[in-house]
Design a protein around this motif. Structure first.
Motif, short mmCIF file in Angstrom:
data_model
loop_
_atom_site.label_atom_id
_atom_site.label_comp_id
_atom_site.label_asym_id
_atom_site.label_seq_id
_atom_site.Cartn_x
_atom_site.Cartn_y
_atom_site.Cartn_z
N PHE A 182 -31.19 -19.47 29.36
CA PHE A 182 -29.91 -19.15 28.75
C PHE A 182 -30.07 -18.10 27.64
CE2 PHE A 182 -26.51 -20.19 25.63
CZ PHE A 182 -25.43 -19.87 26.42
N ASP A 241 -28.01 -9.71 27.92
CA ASP A 241 -26.59 -9.39 28.02
C ASP A 241 -26.09 -8.66 26.79
OD1 ASP A 241 -26.02 -10.37 30.49
OD2 ASP A 241 -25.75 -12.41 29.76
N MET A 242 -26.58 -9.13 25.64
CA MET A 242 -26.14 -8.54 24.39
C MET A 242 -26.49 -7.06 24.35
SD MET A 242 -26.80 -10.48 20.92
CE MET A 242 -27.91 -9.55 19.94
N SER A 288 -24.31 -5.12 27.15
CA SER A 288 -22.85 -5.26 27.13
C SER A 288 -22.30 -5.93 28.37
CB SER A 288 -22.16 -3.91 26.96
OG SER A 288 -22.62 -3.30 25.82
N PRO A 312 -21.63 -9.61 28.63
CA PRO A 312 -21.76 -10.98 28.13
C PRO A 312 -21.68 -12.02 29.24
CG PRO A 312 -19.78 -9.92 27.29
CD PRO A 312 -20.54 -8.89 28.02
N GLY A 313 -22.69 -12.89 29.30
CA GLY A 313 -22.66 -14.02 30.23
C GLY A 313 -23.22 -13.74 31.61
N LEU A 314 -23.37 -12.48 31.98
CA LEU A 314 -23.77 -12.15 33.34
C LEU A 314 -25.22 -12.54 33.63
CD1 LEU A 314 -22.47 -10.70 35.76
CD2 LEU A 314 -23.57 -8.63 34.98
N ALA A 358 -27.09 -14.28 31.63
CA ALA A 358 -27.29 -15.66 31.21
C ALA A 358 -26.96 -16.61 32.35
CB ALA A 358 -26.43 -15.97 29.98
N ALA A 359 -25.83 -16.39 33.02
CA ALA A 359 -25.42 -17.28 34.10
C ALA A 359 -26.46 -17.31 35.21
CB ALA A 359 -24.07 -16.84 34.66
N SER A 360 -26.97 -16.12 35.60
CA SER A 360 -27.91 -16.11 36.72
C SER A 360 -29.28 -16.65 36.30
CB SER A 360 -28.02 -14.71 37.33
OG SER A 360 -27.91 -13.73 36.35
N VAL A 382 -29.83 -19.03 34.02
CA VAL A 382 -29.71 -20.49 33.95
C VAL A 382 -29.79 -21.08 35.36
CG1 VAL A 382 -28.12 -22.39 33.47
CG2 VAL A 382 -28.43 -20.58 31.80
N LEU A 441 -22.01 -11.45 40.93
CA LEU A 441 -21.12 -11.68 39.79
C LEU A 441 -20.69 -10.36 39.18
CD1 LEU A 441 -22.51 -14.60 37.61
CD2 LEU A 441 -20.33 -14.45 38.78
N GLU A 470 -23.55 -23.06 32.29
CA GLU A 470 -22.86 -22.11 33.18
C GLU A 470 -21.41 -21.89 32.73
OE1 GLU A 470 -24.03 -20.16 35.22
OE2 GLU A 470 -25.83 -20.95 36.12
N CYS A 506 -21.45 -19.49 29.95
CA CYS A 506 -21.68 -18.12 30.44
C CYS A 506 -20.40 -17.54 31.03
CB CYS A 506 -22.74 -18.10 31.52
SG CYS A 506 -24.34 -18.61 30.95
N LEU A 545 -17.85 -16.52 28.51
CA LEU A 545 -18.19 -15.22 27.93
C LEU A 545 -17.81 -14.10 28.89
CD1 LEU A 545 -21.69 -15.83 26.37
CD2 LEU A 545 -19.56 -15.35 25.21
N LEU A 546 -18.16 -14.31 30.14
CA LEU A 546 -17.96 -13.27 31.16
C LEU A 546 -16.49 -12.92 31.32
CD1 LEU A 546 -19.62 -11.68 33.20
CD2 LEU A 546 -19.31 -13.51 34.82
N PHE A 597 -20.91 -10.26 21.35
CA PHE A 597 -21.87 -10.45 22.43
C PHE A 597 -22.20 -9.17 23.16
CE2 PHE A 597 -20.26 -14.70 21.79
CZ PHE A 597 -21.45 -15.39 21.69
N THR A 598 -21.77 -8.04 22.65
CA THR A 598 -22.09 -6.78 23.32
C THR A 598 -23.04 -5.98 22.44
OG1 THR A 598 -20.40 -5.47 22.24
CG2 THR A 598 -19.73 -6.73 24.16
N SER A 599 -23.46 -4.83 22.96
CA SER A 599 -24.42 -4.04 22.22
C SER A 599 -23.78 -3.36 21.01
CB SER A 599 -25.08 -3.01 23.13
OG SER A 599 -24.09 -2.26 23.78
#
Lengths: 164, 279
Positions: free
Chosen positions: A58, A65-66, A69, A71-73, A75-77, A79, A130, B21, B24, B27-28, B40-42
């Motif tokens: 995670f 992701d940070m 840019s 977010p969550g993409l 991390a999700a895969s 995890v 995703l 999940e 995540c 966030l997505l 959460f971005t650059s």
């Protein structure tokens, strides 16, 4: 005991830096980008519990992701990969895996290659699926998944050979 | 109660898996319409600083190319100025005084910025810039590179900002073929980072391969006349009612480094007005 954690943390940071600064900028023919950061998850000791592994995944994914840019993409895969790693290892390896670091030596060449191929394909399929989030361009998406996976698998096996 | 506890203990990894999940995916999916997600971005402070540091090293290697490009561009502009002054002199003989330079720039706000991160290989690419709200950057400012249009500012943090690149499926830039009044929207749908598309050009438009595509002043983001690219190919659109232009983008996104953020002075007033109409 402490040095195990320091090595793990160094590996974690190394994986993020490598992915963010170098690999994210590679895109052969506009399709193949290697996502080598999962090598860190694949190489963690089999004794690491599933829950701990998911947390590693995670935070690894979230950090990547940070920087990219998305977010969550990742991390999700990541995890998901951490969640299925144990079953995948068990599926291929007949031996008891209590305190083993996955590799050619510990698992045997055939088993390790199968493990890497399945894990990478799964991770890349989820990640790129995703990202596209619509299946309007089936052939393009499949090509992207296959080429990126192939690239990642070759890199992971090459690194593994060098480190042996 | 006991059963519940047993259940939780037995399936603890499944529950943790689902929790992570869900986090995540939140966030997505909230990224698109949730301002706070800039963290959460650059464009957040930490990632921005790291990228700035790496970008400093990176840009050093491109100084030579950047210089050459500037020279080329400079030459081109000088020629253009010459041509324009000549044309103006011809016209001025029998018309009122026009101050071209002033009228072209007086109504545009410009902020210099540096690209600290940029991607080309995703379906939705973003550009991270080293200027934020503290420097006067606002949402929906246009991002212009040395060669031409590069994107539109999307999220702003105090010291960094994130722009939607032209190479993003969300991007849609109003542009026209120079010298005519035919306009359309510039879109990108993945693939090659050198080409984008302009749809909905009427079939009776008199255009040719090689014509220049520039922004038109209709959108409140870019001032009129900023270079977008050249027409590389003209074909029929799917419904056969209009032309589909394949545009070779002027901006080389692989080496994008120094950019200007522009916004027409009247942007806010105009956007407010347009928002009022939509509601």
């Amino acid at each position: 005991m402490a040095h195990v954690y320091i090595r793990r943390l160094a590996g974690f940071i190394g994986a993020v830096l490598l992915q963010v600064f170098i690999l994210n900028h590679i895109h052969i023919a506009g399709y193949a980008t290697p996502y080598l950061y999962i090598y860190f998850l694949l190489k963690l000791n089999a004794g690491v519990s599933r829950n701990v592994l998911m947390f590693w995944g995670f935070f690894l994914g979230l950090l990547i992701d940070m920087f990219s840019s998305t977010p969550g993409l990742n991390a999700a895969s990541a995890v998901l990969l951490a969640f299925v790693r144990q079953p995948v290892l068990r599926l291929f390896s007949p031996k008891e895996l209590d305190n083993v670091t996955p590799g050619f030596g510990s698992l045997g060449t055939g088993v390790f290659v199968k493990y890497v191929v399945v894990a990478v394909l799964l991770h890349h399929a989820v990640l790129l699926g995703l990202e596209a989030f619509s299946f309007f361009d089936w052939p393009g998406l499949l090509l992207k998944i296959v080429l990126s996976s192939l690239f990642s698998i070759i890199c992971i096996l090459a690194i593994e050979c060098l480190r042996r | 109660m006991r059963n519940l506890l047993n259940f939780l203990i037995k399936y603890n990894s499944w529950i943790l898996f689902l929790l992570l999940e869900v986090a995540c995916f939140m966030l997505l999916f909230r990224f698109n319409n949730y301002q706070g997600s800039v963290f959460f971005t650059s464009a957040n402070r930490f990632a921005g600083r790291v990228y700035e540091w790496a970008g400093g090293i990176h840009s050093y290697f491109y100084l030579r190319t950047a210089n050459e490009e500037l020279l080329d561009r400079n030459l081109f502009l000088e020629r253009k100025v010459e041509w324009l002054t000549e044309a103006l002199a011809g016209l001025q003989q029998d018309s009122a005084q026009v101050n071209v330079r002033d009228s072209a720039l007086s109504d545009v706000r410009i902020i210099k910025a540096r690209v600290v991160n940029n991607t080309l290989n995703r379906l939705d690419n973003y550009i991270t810039l080293d200027k934020g709200s503290a420097d006067g950057v606002k949402n929906d400012m246009g991002v212009v590179g040395i060669e031409g249009v590069a994107g539109i500012v999307y999220l702003v943090s105090p010291h960094y900002s994130l722009a939607i690149s032209v190479l993003n499926r969300k991007s849609s830039i109003n542009c026209k073929v120079q010298g005519t009044d035919y306009f359309g929207y510039l879109k990108w749908d993945g693939g090659d980072s050198r080409y984008a598309y302009v749809r909905d050009l009427p079939r009776y438009a008199e255009i040719a391969v090689g014509d220049t595509v520039v922004t038109n002043g209709y959108s409140s983001v870019f001032p009129a006349g900023i270079m977008v690219g050249r027409i590389a190919d003209i074909s029929d659109s799917d419904d056969g009612l209009s032309y589909l232009l394949r545009v070779e983008l002027a901006t080389d996104f692989g080496t994008l480094n120094d950019v200007r953020l522009v916004a027409p002075q009247s942007q806010e007033e105009r956007m407010e007005l347009e928002r009022g109409v939509k509601e």
